[in-house]
Enzyme design. Structure first.
Site, PDB file in Angstrom:
ATOM      1  N   ASP A 128       3.984  -4.431   4.323  1.00 13.34           N
ATOM      2  CA  ASP A 128       5.160  -3.570   4.136  1.00 13.34           C
ATOM      3  C   ASP A 128       6.397  -4.453   4.225  1.00 13.34           C
ATOM      4  O   ASP A 128       6.928  -4.688   5.308  1.00 13.34           O
ATOM      5  CB  ASP A 128       5.238  -2.496   5.232  1.00 13.34           C
ATOM      6  CG  ASP A 128       4.262  -1.353   5.007  1.00 13.34           C
ATOM      7  OD1 ASP A 128       4.283  -0.773   3.932  1.00 13.34           O
ATOM      8  OD2 ASP A 128       3.479  -1.061   5.932  1.00 13.34           O
ATOM      9  N   ARG A 136       8.072  -6.868   7.703  1.00 19.46           N
ATOM     10  CA  ARG A 136       7.105  -7.376   8.682  1.00 19.46           C
ATOM     11  C   ARG A 136       7.175  -8.888   8.870  1.00 19.46           C
ATOM     12  O   ARG A 136       6.758  -9.393   9.895  1.00 19.46           O
ATOM     13  CB  ARG A 136       5.681  -7.009   8.243  1.00 19.46           C
ATOM     14  CG  ARG A 136       5.469  -5.559   7.875  1.00 19.46           C
ATOM     15  CD  ARG A 136       5.690  -4.623   9.030  1.00 19.46           C
ATOM     16  NE  ARG A 136       5.347  -3.252   8.659  1.00 19.46           N
ATOM     17  CZ  ARG A 136       5.764  -2.180   9.314  1.00 19.46           C
ATOM     18  NH1 ARG A 136       6.544  -2.331  10.379  1.00 19.46           N
ATOM     19  NH2 ARG A 136       5.433  -0.971   8.923  1.00 19.46           N
ATOM     20  N   ARG A 196      15.953   3.722   3.909  1.00 18.68           N
ATOM     21  CA  ARG A 196      14.843   3.143   3.130  1.00 18.68           C
ATOM     22  C   ARG A 196      14.867   3.661   1.698  1.00 18.68           C
ATOM     23  O   ARG A 196      14.212   3.095   0.819  1.00 18.68           O
ATOM     24  CB  ARG A 196      13.506   3.487   3.775  1.00 18.68           C
ATOM     25  CG  ARG A 196      13.302   2.892   5.150  1.00 18.68           C
ATOM     26  CD  ARG A 196      12.083   3.494   5.822  1.00 18.68           C
ATOM     27  NE  ARG A 196      10.856   3.211   5.094  1.00 18.68           N
ATOM     28  CZ  ARG A 196       9.710   3.847   5.313  1.00 18.68           C
ATOM     29  NH1 ARG A 196       9.644   4.822   6.220  1.00 18.68           N
ATOM     30  NH2 ARG A 196       8.634   3.518   4.619  1.00 18.68           N
ATOM     31  N   LYS A 226       6.253   4.474  -3.494  1.00 17.80           N
ATOM     32  CA  LYS A 226       5.872   5.460  -2.488  1.00 17.80           C
ATOM     33  C   LYS A 226       7.042   6.408  -2.175  1.00 17.80           C
ATOM     34  O   LYS A 226       8.197   6.064  -2.450  1.00 17.80           O
ATOM     35  CB  LYS A 226       5.389   4.758  -1.216  1.00 17.80           C
ATOM     36  CG  LYS A 226       6.417   3.792  -0.576  1.00 17.80           C
ATOM     37  CD  LYS A 226       5.763   2.979   0.526  1.00 17.80           C
ATOM     38  CE  LYS A 226       6.765   2.147   1.282  1.00 17.80           C
ATOM     39  NZ  LYS A 226       6.147   1.270   2.295  1.00 17.80           N
ATOM     40  N   HIS A 227       6.766   7.618  -1.668  1.00 16.09           N
ATOM     41  CA  HIS A 227       5.525   8.269  -1.246  1.00 16.09           C
ATOM     42  C   HIS A 227       5.404   9.586  -2.023  1.00 16.09           C
ATOM     43  O   HIS A 227       6.153  10.522  -1.715  1.00 16.09           O
ATOM     44  CB  HIS A 227       5.549   8.602   0.243  1.00 16.09           C
ATOM     45  CG  HIS A 227       5.971   7.467   1.152  1.00 16.09           C
ATOM     46  ND1 HIS A 227       7.290   7.067   1.346  1.00 16.09           N
ATOM     47  CD2 HIS A 227       5.235   6.641   1.943  1.00 16.09           C
ATOM     48  CE1 HIS A 227       7.342   6.078   2.215  1.00 16.09           C
ATOM     49  NE2 HIS A 227       6.119   5.786   2.595  1.00 16.09           N
ATOM     50  N   HIS A 239       4.333   9.977  10.755  1.00 21.64           N
ATOM     51  CA  HIS A 239       3.568   9.133  11.665  1.00 21.64           C
ATOM     52  C   HIS A 239       3.153   9.922  12.903  1.00 21.64           C
ATOM     53  O   HIS A 239       2.116   9.640  13.500  1.00 21.64           O
ATOM     54  CB  HIS A 239       4.399   7.916  12.108  1.00 21.64           C
ATOM     55  CG  HIS A 239       4.634   6.929  11.013  1.00 21.64           C
ATOM     56  ND1 HIS A 239       5.665   7.069  10.109  1.00 21.64           N
ATOM     57  CD2 HIS A 239       3.977   5.787  10.671  1.00 21.64           C
ATOM     58  CE1 HIS A 239       5.629   6.050   9.258  1.00 21.64           C
ATOM     59  NE2 HIS A 239       4.635   5.264   9.578  1.00 21.64           N
ATOM     60  N   ASP A 314      -1.173   6.790   2.068  1.00 23.04           N
ATOM     61  CA  ASP A 314      -0.403   6.183   3.152  1.00 23.04           C
ATOM     62  C   ASP A 314      -1.400   5.883   4.275  1.00 23.04           C
ATOM     63  O   ASP A 314      -2.591   6.224   4.179  1.00 23.04           O
ATOM     64  CB  ASP A 314       0.704   7.134   3.602  1.00 23.04           C
ATOM     65  CG  ASP A 314       1.857   6.429   4.307  1.00 23.04           C
ATOM     66  OD1 ASP A 314       1.684   5.265   4.720  1.00 23.04           O
ATOM     67  OD2 ASP A 314       2.932   7.027   4.447  1.00 23.04           O
TER      68      ASP A 314
END
Length: 545
Positions: A128, A136, A196, A226-227, A239, A314
């Site tokens: 990601d 990351r 984002r 995405k998404h 999440h 996801d």
């Protein structure tokens, strides 16, 4: 170089290749103008992928559906799982990554392990690396968030970000990026998308997402848009819970579909599903989240939009998809819905066992599994992954570091939304700097010739969500106040009376530096709002000097 696979095509292989590139034609929510035929690129015709598929047993095929979370910081720590599951890919997180040589070495190592298993199919090595708040890598260039790119209203900035990121990822042996975000951020309180997203204008988001996807592809990195069907109109984080987006279909088509429709038309490499419940798109009596919904994935994305590329879930360890079924059943239902890859199954053994049983009992046909595996293999062939040379760990560090490119994007994003009495640019006014990013902003102001003085009445406050501490700083100011909003432009609603307000849409260093450069008058503010701020400002607003 990996040994070349046979290239002779049989009639059967040609037929399979046609399946891989076929598309249905009906388009959701299209206008008469959009239905006019337009020139399209020549479809990619797979050669190696059908041959590989023909040599696979069921376990090989099921393995290609899995993308596992990488373990540790070495290839050896992943050997047992690669041998056991023969996965289609692995995904890196912060805990797997230290420096450029280590990352590239691990990438080369896991690819070598994959070459020793089954048909020796190379892995998708993914990460990601959206940039901004979701990044990351501990090495390489840090670009601003997507909303900063949206504020530039310039696809060249999207291409610069994605192309540079692709160059660095490739040097690290990473061949897939779970980016860009194509969600339209229509809810200012969205806890998981926000900056984002490129913005709240679906056409702007579509333009930027497609530009980034194309630049990633040009750089040899698979992009994952995405998404789907959209995560921008929710105040719940998938999440930790299951967001319910209760939009009528017509409104969804107007506000959230356009970026994904554009992605399908551009034949992007892959699309990720969202763990969101959308009753307006799935009329079942008891609908499942989109990831598990045949109506949304198989019906809308596959049949109506005509997408025949790779569809990935996801992360399957997220609570938004684990509330109703066990981990094995989730895997089966995702494949039944039309998904090709299962990202981060929390119990890979359970997923494999459930899928094998589903095939053996006829719940899922092996032909259905073949469709997904062929899509995965075809994409690996299309992006050169099947025949890629091993990455050179000793050269990886030299490919990192393109800060000038990141600064270019940041400079283009700065949006001036308030400038009472022409306060900016500062001339001879000393300022003190407090709040989010204060050290970076202060250093950049000093470099630009502005006097930074801890006792000055004029105040620059960095904000990232208008926290109580940041509000208190503004309220206690004895002189003019300049707010630099980094967590999103929505902070403007919390500070209606400040003298100057700039939005930079990101807390990365280059964005804070760009704000200082505007405050000092080194550059003009060039960005305009890519979102609406309810009752305060409208997309497209922005002042200049």
């Amino acid at each position: 170089m990996r040994p070349l696979l046979p290239r002779a095509l049989t009639t059967a292989c040609a037929a399979l290749a046609l399946i891989a590139s076929a598309c249905t034609t009906e388009e959701v929510g299209s206008s008469p103008q959009e239905e006019e035929p337009s020139p399209t690129a020549e479809p990619f015709e797979a050669v190696l992928a059908p041959e590989l598929l023909a040599g696979m047993d069921l376990d090989d095929k099921i393995g290609q559906l899995l993308v596992l979370t990488a373990q540790g910081t070495t290839a050896a720590e992943n050997a047992a799982r690669i041998e056991a599951y023969r996965p289609g890919g692995v995904i890196y997180f912060d805990a797997n990554l230290t420096d450029a040589e280590q990352i590239a070495g691990m990438s080369a190592g896991v690819q070598d392990l994959a070459a020793q298993q089954g048909q020796g199919v190379p892995l998708f090595v993914g990460v990601d690396q959206e940039q901004g708040m979701v990044a990351r890598l501990p090495v390489g260039t840090r670009f601003p968030d997507a909303m900063a790119v949206g504020a530039s209203h310039d696809t060249a900035m999207a291409e610069l970000l994605a192309g540079t990121t692709a160059t660095e990822l490739s040097a690290l042996g990473i061949n897939l990026d779970y980016a860009p975000v194509a969600d339209v951020n229509t809810d200012p309180d969205n806890p998981v998308i926000g900056i984002r997203s490129f913005g709240s204008d679906p056409d702007l988001v579509a333009e930027m997402a497609v530009a980034e996807a194309a630049a990633f592809a040009e750089g040899g990195v698979v992009s994952v848009v995405k998404h789907f069907p959209g995560h921008g109109d929710t105040d719940v984080d998938s999440h930790t819970g299951l967001p319910v987006i209760d939009l009528p279909r017509e409104r969804w088509e107007q506000e959230h579909l356009p970026p994904f429709r554009a992605a399908v038309e551009a034949d992007v490499d892959a699309i990720m599903t969202a763990h969101v419940l959308m009753p307006g798109l799935d009329s079942s009596d008891d609908p499942d989240p989109a990831t598990l919904s045949p109506s949304i994935i198989g019906g809308i994305l596959r049949e109506e939009l005509g997408y025949d590329g790779v569809v990935t879930t996801d992360a399957l360890n997220m609570e938004g998809v684990r509330q109703r079924y066990d981990d094995g059943e989730v895997a089966v239902r995702a494949v039944e819905a039309g998904v090709d890859q299962l990202l981060m199954p929390p119990d890979p053994a359970a997923a494999v066992a459930a899928l094998r049983t589903a095939v053996e009992e006829g719940r899922i046909t092996e032909e259905r599994v073949d469709e997904s595996v062929l899509r995965v293999l075809t994409l690996k062939e299309k992006r050169g992954i099947l025949e890629a040379d091993p990455v050179d760990p000793s050269a990886a560090a030299d490919a990192m570091g393109h800060e000038e490119a990141a600064q270019t994007v940041a400079d283009a994003s700065v949006t001036l939304l308030r400038n009472e009495d022409g306060l900016l640019p500062l001339r001879d006014t000393p300022v003190r700097v407090e709040g989010a990013g204060a050290d970076t902003i202060a250093a950049a102001l000093t470099e630009a010739g502005v006097t930074v003085d801890a006792s000055a009445p004029a105040l620059v406050v960095g904000t990232d969500g208008a926290t109580p501490e940041q509000r208190a700083l503004v309220a206690s100011a004895q002189g003019p106040v300049i707010v630099v909003a980094q967590g999103g432009p929505y902070d403007l609603a919390a500070f209606p009376d400040v003298d100057a307000f700039l939005a930079v849409y990101s807390s990365v260093e280059v964005s804070r530096t760009a704000a200082a450069r505007v405050i000092a008058g080194e550059i003009d503010p060039a960005g305009t709002l890519p979102v609406d701020i309810p009752d305060v400002a409208t997309a497209g607003d922005g002042l200049s000097f």
